[in-house]
Design an enzyme around this catalytic site. Structure first.
Site, PDB file in Angstrom:
ATOM      1  N   CYS A  46      -4.813   2.556  -3.600  1.00  0.00           N
ATOM      2  CA  CYS A  46      -3.539   3.017  -2.993  1.00  0.00           C
ATOM      3  C   CYS A  46      -2.419   2.000  -3.202  1.00  0.00           C
ATOM      4  O   CYS A  46      -1.549   1.845  -2.334  1.00  0.00           O
ATOM      5  CB  CYS A  46      -3.697   3.328  -1.517  1.00  0.00           C
TER       6      CYS A  46
ATOM      7  N   ASP B  48       2.942  -4.471   7.922  1.00  0.00           N
ATOM      8  CA  ASP B  48       1.707  -3.700   7.768  1.00  0.00           C
ATOM      9  C   ASP B  48       0.551  -4.679   7.974  1.00  0.00           C
ATOM     10  O   ASP B  48       0.267  -5.507   7.110  1.00  0.00           O
ATOM     11  CB  ASP B  48       1.684  -3.075   6.361  1.00  0.00           C
TER      12      ASP B  48
ATOM     13  N   GLN C 191      -4.623  -5.175   6.867  1.00  0.00           N
ATOM     14  CA  GLN C 191      -5.606  -6.108   6.306  1.00  0.00           C
ATOM     15  C   GLN C 191      -5.555  -7.483   6.957  1.00  0.00           C
ATOM     16  O   GLN C 191      -6.299  -8.379   6.566  1.00  0.00           O
ATOM     17  CB  GLN C 191      -5.387  -6.252   4.787  1.00  0.00           C
TER      18      GLN C 191
ATOM     19  N   HIS D 203       0.871  -1.184   0.000  1.00  0.00           N
ATOM     20  CA  HIS D 203       0.000   0.000   0.000  1.00  0.00           C
ATOM     21  C   HIS D 203       0.905   1.231   0.000  1.00  0.00           C
ATOM     22  O   HIS D 203       2.017   1.188   0.522  1.00  0.00           O
ATOM     23  CB  HIS D 203      -0.840  -0.044   1.276  1.00  0.00           C
TER      24      HIS D 203
ATOM     25  N   LYS E  95     -10.715  -0.573  10.295  1.00  0.00           N
ATOM     26  CA  LYS E  95     -10.861  -1.744   9.421  1.00  0.00           C
ATOM     27  C   LYS E  95     -11.241  -2.996  10.204  1.00  0.00           C
ATOM     28  O   LYS E  95     -11.338  -4.080   9.653  1.00  0.00           O
ATOM     29  CB  LYS E  95      -9.554  -1.983   8.658  1.00  0.00           C
TER      30      LYS E  95
END
Lengths: 89, 410
Positions: free
Chosen positions: B370, B198, B201, B121, B224
């Site tokens: 993104c 990261d 997700q 991202h 999220k």
């Protein structure tokens, strides 16, 4: 005298490589805007009863009955504004 | 999981959009909020609102108690050794910026290398590109295979004795591909390289254990995973956080700011962890709301959450593959991915398609998501993305497929 700003709530660029520009009409003016556009532009296709594929002065674009229009490949904001003036006013 | 019971917890799902029941398939962008989260935030403002730390009045003490309890709950959720390893930030983007600026500016120099991947991202690319211009270090990008999975051999081959940190998404926000961050972290550590993950997700969808996976740094966002917007988490190993300078300055993050001892300047000492990294009044209600979201997810069980999403994704992919006007991008092998399906619709740009689905009350994202380098790699102008979560149903997928079929006339 009406202006484009009377009809348009927001104009948003998109982040894809297609350079689509989304014009979002003001909720209270969307029916008027859609009627004006349908009166002036040539209807090429009506998709699923909700999306109009239109042509106006050689430019193709799509109009959504909930109050949006998506233009592809618009060179700049001024070109779009000129186009909207012709379609809406 | 009782999906109908879950759906009753989400008031927004009663909405209609353009005359159709709301179908929310944009969960990789943000998730809807259950009453439990909304109530926790409302309860804070209605009954406990005060600024945290350093006050002795009752409301401040209650707010501090709730805020720090939230930190403890979330630290346990990711199995951090200590709550002090968990810093509240605005979201994943701020957490990665914190590492790039705090750790990066004080540890990276000309000749050093940072290893990223092409599936990142922009939040895991841009902070490093900006700081590389300041400190003149080099960024290398590991490639992605044609099926959308990380090229692990390329990733390892790009680690050199100059590499200082490897930064990788746990799950791709475009394809839903799950990266084997545990193996990558081991490879990184074998070379003396730090590992930043990261988790934007992954943390909402699968069990993430920072100790088991060997993460030095983890970033994720509350919104999220059913939590409020504007709250996220930066996790760092205690020994790393202790060595890092503050990212932002202000109140809360200092122990002392003394002019009298500073010989014409202020002498400053930093607060203890984690407050050294929390300048200014934090997002107190956000942290409390995020803890409520964590409790909600734990009550469902993350294994059940993951299984439900995979069931939905399997069903959706099977149905979509029967539609001639649909082109699914990336792998369909659900052992490698979560419930994120990027696709193209014949005759539509991604934005035209997303606007068309919206006419039927179906919310989906379009564009680069993104992640422009990944789209460039696969020569995609953009994509539409359907992403599922706990409240989605097979009946919603049926409605989605019916709309796709209606668009087949182009």
């Amino acid at each position: 005298m009406s202006t484009v700003a009377d009809y348009v709530a927001r104009i948003e660029g998109t982040c894809g490589a297609e350079s689509d520009v989304i014009v979002i009409f003001k909720y209270e003016k969307k029916d008027e805007a859609i009627a004006s556009i349908l009166k002036k532009a040539q209807i090429k296709n009506k998709i699923a009863g909700i999306i109009f594929e239109l042509n106006f002065e050689g430019t193709s674009f799509r109009l959504y009955t909930s109050g949006k229009a998506i233009f592809r490949g618009v060179k700049n904001r001024q070109e779009l504004m000129d186009f909207l003036v012709k379609l809406l006013l | 999981m009782d999906i109908q019971a879950i759906r009753r917890d989400f008031p927004i799902l009663k909405r209609q959009i353009n005359g159709y029941p709301l179908i929310y398939f944009d969960n990789a962008a943000t998730t809807q909020k259950p009453n439990q989260v909304i109530d926790a935030v409302t309860d804070f403002y209605q009954n406990h609102n005060g600024n945290v730390h350093r006050a002795v009045h009752e409301l401040s003490l209650e707010a501090t108690e709730l805020y720090e309890q939230s930190r403890e709950e979330i630290a346990k959720f990711i199995n951090a050794k200590e709550p002090s390893e968990l810093v509240f930030v605005r979201g994943t983007t701020e957490a990665i910026n914190l590492v790039a600026y705090s750790w990066g500016l004080s540890n990276l120099n000309k000749g050093d290398e940072v290893l990223l991947s092409l599936m990142e991202h922009h939040a895991n690319i841009v902070p490093w590109e900006i700081t590389s211009k300041i400190k003149r270090f080099t960024i290398k990008y590991a490639s992605v295979k044609p099926d959308g999975t990380l090229d692990y051999e390329d990733f390892e081959s790009k680690i050199t004795n100059k590499t200082k940190i490897a930064c990788l998404s746990h799950v791709s926000n475009v394809t839903g591909i799950i990266n084997d961050v545990k193996s990558v972290a081991k490879i990184a550590h074998d070379h003396g390289v730090l590992m930043l993950v990261d988790g934007a997700q992954s943390v909402p969808h699968l069990s993430v254990d920072v100790q088991d996976l060997g993460m030095d740094f983890l970033a994720f966002s509350g919104h999220k995973m059913l939590g409020p917007t504007g709250i996220g988490v930066f996790y760092g190993k205690e020994e790393m956080l202790k060595k890092m300078p503050p990212f932002m300055g202000g109140g809360e993050m200092i122990k002392e700011v003394s002019y009298s001892q500073g010989h014409g300047q202020c002498s400053i000492s930093w607060n203890d962890l984690p407050w050294k990294f929390e300048a200014g009044t934090p997002n107190i209600s956000g942290a409390i709301g995020l803890a409520a979201a964590v409790r909600y997810l734990k009550s469902l069980g993350l294994d059940n959450v993951l299984a439900h999403e995979k069931t939905l994704a399997k069903y959706a992919i099977e149905c979509m593959n029967e539609c001639q006007n649909v082109n699914i991008y990336g792998p369909s092998d659900l052992t490698k991915k979560l419930g994120i399906i990027p696709f193209g619709l014949k005759g539509f740009s991604s934005h035209e398609a997303a606007a068309a689905f919206n006419e039927y009350g179906i919310m989906m994202r379009s564009g680069f998501h993104c992640a422009q380098p990944l789209h460039e790699l696969f020569k995609l102008e953009s994509s539409i993305r359907a992403s599922f979560y706990i409240y989605n149903t097979e009946a919603e997928i049926d409605s989605f497929i019916e709309v796709i079929k209606e668009f087949n006339q182009i």
